[in-house]
Design a protein around this motif. Structure first.
Motif, mmCIF file in Angstrom:
data_model
loop_
_atom_site.group_PDB
_atom_site.id
_atom_site.type_symbol
_atom_site.label_atom_id
_atom_site.label_comp_id
_atom_site.label_asym_id
_atom_site.label_seq_id
_atom_site.Cartn_x
_atom_site.Cartn_y
_atom_site.Cartn_z
ATOM 1 N N UNK A 1 0.847 -1.177 0.000
ATOM 2 C CA UNK A 1 0.000 0.000 0.000
ATOM 3 C C UNK A 1 0.891 1.239 0.000
ATOM 4 N N UNK A 2 0.604 2.173 -0.878
ATOM 5 C CA UNK A 2 1.366 3.405 -0.966
ATOM 6 C C UNK A 2 0.807 4.439 -0.007
ATOM 7 N N UNK A 3 1.628 5.412 0.286
ATOM 8 C CA UNK A 3 1.196 6.479 1.189
ATOM 9 C C UNK A 3 0.027 7.240 0.583
ATOM 10 N N UNK A 4 0.095 7.512 -0.703
ATOM 11 C CA UNK A 4 -0.966 8.303 -1.326
ATOM 12 C C UNK A 4 -2.310 7.589 -1.287
ATOM 13 N N UNK A 5 -2.299 6.239 -1.323
ATOM 14 C CA UNK A 5 -3.556 5.505 -1.228
ATOM 15 C C UNK A 5 -4.202 5.680 0.140
ATOM 16 N N UNK A 6 -3.410 5.589 1.201
ATOM 17 C CA UNK A 6 -3.976 5.726 2.542
ATOM 18 C C UNK A 6 -4.413 7.164 2.816
ATOM 19 N N UNK A 7 -3.697 8.123 2.259
ATOM 20 C CA UNK A 7 -4.067 9.524 2.461
ATOM 21 C C UNK A 7 -5.378 9.822 1.761
ATOM 22 N N UNK A 8 -5.548 9.326 0.554
ATOM 23 C CA UNK A 8 -6.759 9.595 -0.209
ATOM 24 C C UNK A 8 -8.002 8.999 0.419
ATOM 25 N N UNK A 9 -7.861 7.924 1.184
ATOM 26 C CA UNK A 9 -9.004 7.255 1.792
ATOM 27 C C UNK A 9 -9.341 7.779 3.184
ATOM 28 N N UNK A 10 -8.517 8.669 3.718
ATOM 29 C CA UNK A 10 -8.724 9.097 5.098
ATOM 30 C C UNK A 10 -9.946 9.996 5.266
ATOM 31 N N UNK A 11 -10.378 10.686 4.206
ATOM 32 C CA UNK A 11 -11.531 11.555 4.316
ATOM 33 C C UNK A 11 -11.173 12.983 4.639
ATOM 34 N N UNK A 12 -10.038 13.193 5.297
ATOM 35 C CA UNK A 12 -9.605 14.545 5.618
ATOM 36 C C UNK A 12 -8.994 15.227 4.406
ATOM 37 N N UNK A 13 -8.221 14.461 3.652
ATOM 38 C CA UNK A 13 -7.549 14.994 2.472
ATOM 39 C C UNK A 13 -8.453 14.855 1.262
ATOM 40 N N UNK A 14 -8.269 15.721 0.296
ATOM 41 C CA UNK A 14 -9.080 15.708 -0.909
ATOM 42 C C UNK A 14 -8.166 15.946 -2.103
ATOM 43 N N UNK A 15 -8.689 15.748 -3.286
ATOM 44 C CA UNK A 15 -7.894 15.964 -4.478
ATOM 45 C C UNK A 15 -7.513 17.442 -4.571
ATOM 46 N N UNK A 16 -6.257 17.710 -4.741
ATOM 47 C CA UNK A 16 -5.775 19.076 -4.782
ATOM 48 C C UNK A 16 -5.267 19.585 -3.441
ATOM 49 N N UNK A 17 -5.364 18.783 -2.392
ATOM 50 C CA UNK A 17 -4.895 19.183 -1.068
ATOM 51 C C UNK A 17 -3.392 19.476 -1.106
ATOM 52 N N UNK A 18 -2.647 18.659 -1.846
ATOM 53 C CA UNK A 18 -1.199 18.831 -1.974
ATOM 54 C C UNK A 18 -0.869 20.188 -2.591
ATOM 55 N N UNK A 19 -1.603 20.574 -3.610
ATOM 56 C CA UNK A 19 -1.351 21.851 -4.291
ATOM 57 C C UNK A 19 -1.689 23.026 -3.363
ATOM 58 N N UNK A 20 -2.766 22.903 -2.633
ATOM 59 C CA UNK A 20 -3.163 23.947 -1.700
ATOM 60 C C UNK A 20 -2.119 24.085 -0.584
ATOM 61 N N UNK A 21 -1.549 22.974 -0.165
ATOM 62 C CA UNK A 21 -0.507 22.996 0.853
ATOM 63 C C UNK A 21 0.739 23.704 0.339
ATOM 64 N N UNK A 22 1.117 23.414 -0.911
ATOM 65 C CA UNK A 22 2.262 24.110 -1.512
ATOM 66 C C UNK A 22 2.025 25.616 -1.521
ATOM 67 N N UNK A 23 0.858 26.039 -1.956
ATOM 68 C CA UNK A 23 0.549 27.476 -1.987
ATOM 69 C C UNK A 23 0.607 28.078 -0.596
ATOM 70 N N UNK A 24 0.032 27.409 0.372
ATOM 71 C CA UNK A 24 0.003 27.918 1.743
ATOM 72 C C UNK A 24 1.385 28.060 2.345
#
Length: 110
Positions: A1-24
């Protein structure tokens, strides 16, 4: 299992969360650089060289991170979109600095 798979299923993170984090993160970095420069020079004058230096520092850091992800940490992926979001966050800070400077300067003149 990859890290991105577990992150995507957690419910807290959403598609584009990584990009928003970079901007922030790069927005906060730029604001802190502006704050340090203002404290160092003891005035709020807009200097084009300061803005250029802060954007250059952000470009070097953002580009360096992506190069490291591409060549050194091969389990991570380097993306142009990440670098673009880094620069967008830095540009948002520059825009905020200029906008707040204009409001602050106009208040002091009245």
């Amino acid at each position: 299992m990859q890290i991105s798979d577990s992150v995507g299923k957690s419910g807290f993170f959403f598609e584009g969360f990584d990009k928003m984090t970079h901007m922030g993160f790069f927005f906060v970095l730029s604001v802190l650089l502006f704050f340090g420069k203002i404290n160092y020079q003891h005035h709020y004058a807009i200097q084009k060289l300061t803005i250029f230096k802060i954007l250059l520092i952000n470009a070097i850091i953002g580009g360096g991170i992506e190069l490291l992800q591409w060549k050194v940490f091969t389990y991570r992926s380097a993306e142009w979109w990440d670098f673009g979001c880094d620069m967008l966050g830095a540009s948002m800070a520059v825009f905020s600095y200029i906008l707040l400077h204009k409001f602050n300067f106009n208040e002091k003149e009245s």
